[in-house]
Scaffold this active site. Structure first.
Site, PDB file in Angstrom:
ATOM      1  N   GLY A  63     -43.911   4.789 -28.824  1.00  0.00           N
ATOM      2  CA  GLY A  63     -43.530   5.560 -29.962  1.00  0.00           C
ATOM      3  C   GLY A  63     -41.709   5.757 -29.665  1.00  0.00           C
ATOM      4  CB  SER A  64     -40.333   9.249 -30.029  1.00  0.00           C
ATOM      5  OG  SER A  64     -40.181   9.896 -31.250  1.00  0.00           O
ATOM      6  CB  ILE A  65     -40.120   5.860 -25.059  1.00  0.00           C
ATOM      7  CG1 ILE A  65     -40.569   7.350 -24.348  1.00  0.00           C
ATOM      8  CG2 ILE A  65     -38.662   5.144 -23.991  1.00  0.00           C
ATOM      9  CD1 ILE A  65     -42.251   6.730 -23.016  1.00  0.00           C
ATOM     10  CG  ASN A  66     -37.645   1.633 -30.181  1.00  0.00           C
ATOM     11  OD1 ASN A  66     -37.649   0.925 -29.514  1.00  0.00           O
ATOM     12  ND2 ASN A  66     -36.850   1.785 -31.376  1.00  0.00           N
ATOM     13  CE  LYS A  67     -36.410  10.420 -32.513  1.00  0.00           C
ATOM     14  NZ  LYS A  67     -38.137   9.358 -32.633  1.00  0.00           N
TER      15      LYS A  67
END
Length: 230
Positions: A63-67
């Site tokens: 999920g948002s860890i990719n940011k």
């Protein structure tokens, strides 16, 4: 404080086991000292129905860890003078649907979530054919034409949409699609051979399912996912 590593690891296992039993955790815990892994164990299930346990090499949707990877790529391109943090959206995306945002929102605003651009989740996302969301551009109709929530730089709002825009800026600044650029310039140099954007429908061995609570039970989050991550 624990007297030694063995006591620490026993405490970690006990803590994790209780969290798994309570439904608060399922995954892998890794502890490193001075860059050396000293503890790495898996807990919970990758598939609850089939009782398939997690392993230390199980693949998880992050999920948002990719940011963090998107932000790192932007910083890298800024260091290489391929963009400036003060550049506006419009410099790279002249056809961006919100002309106000295109002329006033900068790369820095997007990075710091101070742009006023909001989320792509919501009614439009729920109504969309999510299986067809396969590129970053596919996300734009879900949010990009909406008015800014505030004057750029004058507030903070968690912004999934803003990071979609950063990904599109990476594409325009490099000439590569976002996924290829991150693979070649972030993942490969870091030795991250198991990280990627796997299409939702792909059959991938050893991939964990995501779950959400449904009353007193659990259901997979499969139906809520886009065709490919952002």
């Amino acid at each position: 404080p624990k007297k030694d590593d063995a006591e620490l690891f026993a405490a970690v296992r006990e803590y994790a086991a209780k969290a798994v039993e309570a439904g608060d955790f399922s995954g892998v815990i890794l502890i490193a000292k001075n860059g050396v892994t000293v503890f790495e164990e898996a807990f919970g299930y990758a598939d609850r129905d089939k009782k398939i346990p997690n392993r230390t090499d199980t693949k998880f949707n992050i999920g948002s860890i990719n940011k963090s990877f998107t932000a790192l790529a932007i910083r890298k391109l800024a260091a290489e003078k391929k963009l400036s943090l003060n550049d506006t959206i419009g410099k790279f995306l002249p056809d961006y649907p919100n002309k106000d945002a295109a002329t006033r929102v900068t790369v820095r605003h997007l990075l710091e979530m101070s742009s006023g651009i909001g989320d792509f989740f919501g009614e439009r996302y729920e109504a969309a054919d999510r299986e067809k969301i396969l590129t970053l551009a596919d996300y734009l109709p879900l949010f990009a034409d909406r008015p800014l929530a505030f004057e750029p730089g004058q507030g903070n709002l968690y912004s999934n949409g803003g990071y979609i825009v950063l990904g599109l800026i990476i594409e325009r600044a490099t000439g590569f699609d976002y996924y290829s650029y991150i693979r070649d310039n972030i993942f490969k140099p870091a030795g991250m051979a198991d990280s990627d954007w796997i299409p939702k429908a792909a059959e991938i061995p050893n991939r964990a399912l995501g779950y959400v609570r449904d009353g007193s039970s659990w259901k997979t989050n499969y139906e809520t996912l886009p065709g490919k991550g952002s």
